[in-house]
Motif scaffolding. Sequence first.
Motif, PDB file in Angstrom:
ATOM      1  N   ARG A  19       0.831  -1.205   0.000  1.00 35.27           N
ATOM      2  CA  ARG A  19       0.000   0.000   0.000  1.00 35.27           C
ATOM      3  C   ARG A  19       0.866   1.257   0.000  1.00 35.27           C
ATOM      4  N   LEU A  20       0.445   2.236  -0.811  1.00 37.91           N
ATOM      5  CA  LEU A  20       1.127   3.529  -0.849  1.00 37.91           C
ATOM      6  C   LEU A  20       0.082   4.635  -0.821  1.00 37.91           C
ATOM      7  N   LYS A  21       0.256   5.577   0.101  1.00 34.26           N
ATOM      8  CA  LYS A  21      -0.642   6.737   0.147  1.00 34.26           C
ATOM      9  C   LYS A  21       0.045   7.899  -0.565  1.00 34.26           C
ATOM     10  N   LYS A  22      -0.650   8.457  -1.566  1.00 38.97           N
ATOM     11  CA  LYS A  22      -0.054   9.532  -2.366  1.00 38.97           C
ATOM     12  C   LYS A  22      -1.161  10.408  -2.939  1.00 38.97           C
ATOM     13  N   GLY A  23      -0.938  11.702  -2.876  1.00 42.08           N
ATOM     14  CA  GLY A  23      -1.929  12.632  -3.418  1.00 42.08           C
ATOM     15  C   GLY A  23      -3.270  12.549  -2.716  1.00 42.08           C
ATOM     16  N   GLY A  24      -3.213  12.201  -1.415  1.00 39.47           N
ATOM     17  CA  GLY A  24      -4.445  12.119  -0.635  1.00 39.47           C
ATOM     18  C   GLY A  24      -5.261  10.864  -0.894  1.00 39.47           C
ATOM     19  N   LYS A  25      -4.714   9.942  -1.676  1.00 44.99           N
ATOM     20  CA  LYS A  25      -5.424   8.705  -1.998  1.00 44.99           C
ATOM     21  C   LYS A  25      -4.600   7.487  -1.576  1.00 44.99           C
ATOM     22  N   VAL A  50       6.038 -11.255  -9.524  1.00 44.98           N
ATOM     23  CA  VAL A  50       5.761 -10.604  -8.234  1.00 44.98           C
ATOM     24  C   VAL A  50       4.271 -10.294  -8.091  1.00 44.98           C
ATOM     25  N   LEU A  51       3.681  -9.780  -9.157  1.00 46.84           N
ATOM     26  CA  LEU A  51       2.275  -9.356  -9.136  1.00 46.84           C
ATOM     27  C   LEU A  51       1.325 -10.507  -9.392  1.00 46.84           C
ATOM     28  N   GLN A  52       0.265 -10.575  -8.597  1.00 43.80           N
ATOM     29  CA  GLN A  52      -0.803 -11.535  -8.904  1.00 43.80           C
ATOM     30  C   GLN A  52      -1.583 -11.054 -10.118  1.00 43.80           C
ATOM     31  N   ILE A  53      -1.741  -9.746 -10.198  1.00 46.02           N
ATOM     32  CA  ILE A  53      -2.438  -9.151 -11.331  1.00 46.02           C
ATOM     33  C   ILE A  53      -1.909  -7.740 -11.544  1.00 46.02           C
ATOM     34  N   ALA A  54      -1.713  -7.366 -12.804  1.00 49.49           N
ATOM     35  CA  ALA A  54      -1.102  -6.067 -13.119  1.00 49.49           C
ATOM     36  C   ALA A  54      -2.133  -4.950 -13.114  1.00 49.49           C
ATOM     37  N   ASN A  55      -2.697  -4.713 -11.928  1.00 49.57           N
ATOM     38  CA  ASN A  55      -3.662  -3.624 -11.751  1.00 49.57           C
ATOM     39  C   ASN A  55      -3.304  -2.836 -10.505  1.00 49.57           C
ATOM     40  N   VAL A  56      -3.746  -1.588 -10.476  1.00 47.60           N
ATOM     41  CA  VAL A  56      -3.597  -0.765  -9.276  1.00 47.60           C
ATOM     42  C   VAL A  56      -4.977  -0.634  -8.643  1.00 47.60           C
ATOM     43  N   PHE A  57      -5.039  -0.932  -7.355  1.00 50.44           N
ATOM     44  CA  PHE A  57      -6.309  -0.947  -6.638  1.00 50.44           C
ATOM     45  C   PHE A  57      -6.407   0.212  -5.652  1.00 50.44           C
ATOM     46  N   VAL A  58      -7.631   0.541  -5.292  1.00 55.08           N
ATOM     47  CA  VAL A  58      -7.898   1.401  -4.149  1.00 55.08           C
ATOM     48  C   VAL A  58      -7.994   0.514  -2.912  1.00 55.08           C
ATOM     49  N   ASN A  59      -8.567  -0.674  -3.107  1.00 57.54           N
ATOM     50  CA  ASN A  59      -8.732  -1.631  -2.023  1.00 57.54           C
ATOM     51  C   ASN A  59      -8.679  -3.042  -2.607  1.00 57.54           C
ATOM     52  N   VAL A  60      -7.580  -3.738  -2.369  1.00 59.64           N
ATOM     53  CA  VAL A  60      -7.417  -5.090  -2.917  1.00 59.64           C
ATOM     54  C   VAL A  60      -8.446  -6.042  -2.332  1.00 59.64           C
ATOM     55  N   SER A  61      -8.666  -5.936  -1.017  1.00 58.29           N
ATOM     56  CA  SER A  61      -9.591  -6.857  -0.342  1.00 58.29           C
ATOM     57  C   SER A  61     -10.995  -6.800  -0.930  1.00 58.29           C
ATOM     58  N   PHE A  75       0.372  10.202  -9.627  1.00 63.15           N
ATOM     59  CA  PHE A  75       1.655   9.719 -10.141  1.00 63.15           C
ATOM     60  C   PHE A  75       2.144  10.465 -11.386  1.00 63.15           C
ATOM     61  N   GLY A  76       1.257  11.291 -11.959  1.00 63.99           N
ATOM     62  CA  GLY A  76       1.647  12.020 -13.163  1.00 63.99           C
ATOM     63  C   GLY A  76       1.655  11.156 -14.404  1.00 63.99           C
ATOM     64  N   THR A  77       1.075   9.982 -14.313  1.00 60.58           N
ATOM     65  CA  THR A  77       0.995   9.056 -15.442  1.00 60.58           C
ATOM     66  C   THR A  77      -0.110   8.041 -15.165  1.00 60.58           C
ATOM     67  N   THR A  78      -0.554   7.380 -16.212  1.00 62.49           N
ATOM     68  CA  THR A  78      -1.508   6.269 -16.038  1.00 62.49           C
ATOM     69  C   THR A  78      -0.862   4.955 -16.459  1.00 62.49           C
ATOM     70  N   GLU A  86       6.702   1.905  -8.590  1.00 68.07           N
ATOM     71  CA  GLU A  86       6.846   2.889  -7.521  1.00 68.07           C
ATOM     72  C   GLU A  86       6.183   2.404  -6.229  1.00 68.07           C
ATOM     73  N   ILE A  87       5.001   1.809  -6.370  1.00 70.51           N
ATOM     74  CA  ILE A  87       4.309   1.286  -5.184  1.00 70.51           C
ATOM     75  C   ILE A  87       5.118   0.152  -4.563  1.00 70.51           C
ATOM     76  N   LEU A  88       5.670  -0.715  -5.410  1.00 74.25           N
ATOM     77  CA  LEU A  88       6.492  -1.827  -4.916  1.00 74.25           C
ATOM     78  C   LEU A  88       7.699  -1.328  -4.135  1.00 74.25           C
ATOM     79  N   GLN A  89       8.332  -0.268  -4.642  1.00 76.77           N
ATOM     80  CA  GLN A  89       9.552   0.232  -4.030  1.00 76.77           C
ATOM     81  C   GLN A  89       9.298   1.067  -2.777  1.00 76.77           C
ATOM     82  N   LYS A  90       8.254   1.897  -2.808  1.00 72.83           N
ATOM     83  CA  LYS A  90       8.031   2.851  -1.719  1.00 72.83           C
ATOM     84  C   LYS A  90       6.891   2.468  -0.778  1.00 72.83           C
ATOM     85  N   GLY A  91       6.051   1.541  -1.209  1.00 74.59           N
ATOM     86  CA  GLY A  91       4.864   1.210  -0.422  1.00 74.59           C
ATOM     87  C   GLY A  91       5.150   0.389   0.822  1.00 74.59           C
TER      88      GLY A  91
END
Length: 248
Positions: A19-25, A50-61, A75-78, A86-91
Amino acid sequence: MPINQPSNQIKLTNVSIVRLKKGGKRFEIACYKNKVQEWRSGVETDIDDVLQIANVFVNVSKGELAKSQDLQKAFGTTDTNTIVKEILQKGELQVGEKEREHDLSSIRREIATLVAEKCVDPATQRPYPVGVIDKAMTEAGFSVRPGKNAKSQVSECIKLLQTHSKLPIQRARMRVRVTLPAADVEKVRSKVIEGADSVEKDEQGADEWEAVLLIDPSQFRILNDLLQKECKGRGRLETLTFAATAGS
């Protein structure tokens, strides 16, 4: 009639969440267990493993995917690959309660094993079984510190056992050999001997003096510094047995 799951929801099981909190999200990714640390240490280099699925979630559960506009803003990109890295490294890796308890239990067992290897019963100079050490840790109120490895907690555990448990315990002594040239014996011998718990050998030869000592491990550096200072590299200090017990 089948119930259709909303298109922005995906259900996953047996998953490690980063989990990574960024930009208030809050943003999360779903990873395979044990793979996050391997990625961060460089052991694993294929992000697909490493990834079970190549998606970015708000809530995995809950299976809720992050919205494109939120990703762009934070993140300045989609680009999913860039964001995921970035999430993997900093989260922050989220650990479940059962997994946390298992990890703490494993560390505790490792600490007890290390203490058993390093310590003895002062009366018999023999090591205690790991089970006896573990029971004394409970009696002394020892708590494993999450986020620290077992080795870094051993000294603290031993001190606590010595002060807050009924178990008589001391560090096992090191057996070392000290050799000095004859010219240095008079000024150094007494200082060497006074740092020992017991002297097993004390012999003066024609060219050098040799002693075999049992010392507390904390004395090793003191002895080494003494020889460096007083003998200018002419004396020798060797470890014969790291965890010596009487008669061994």
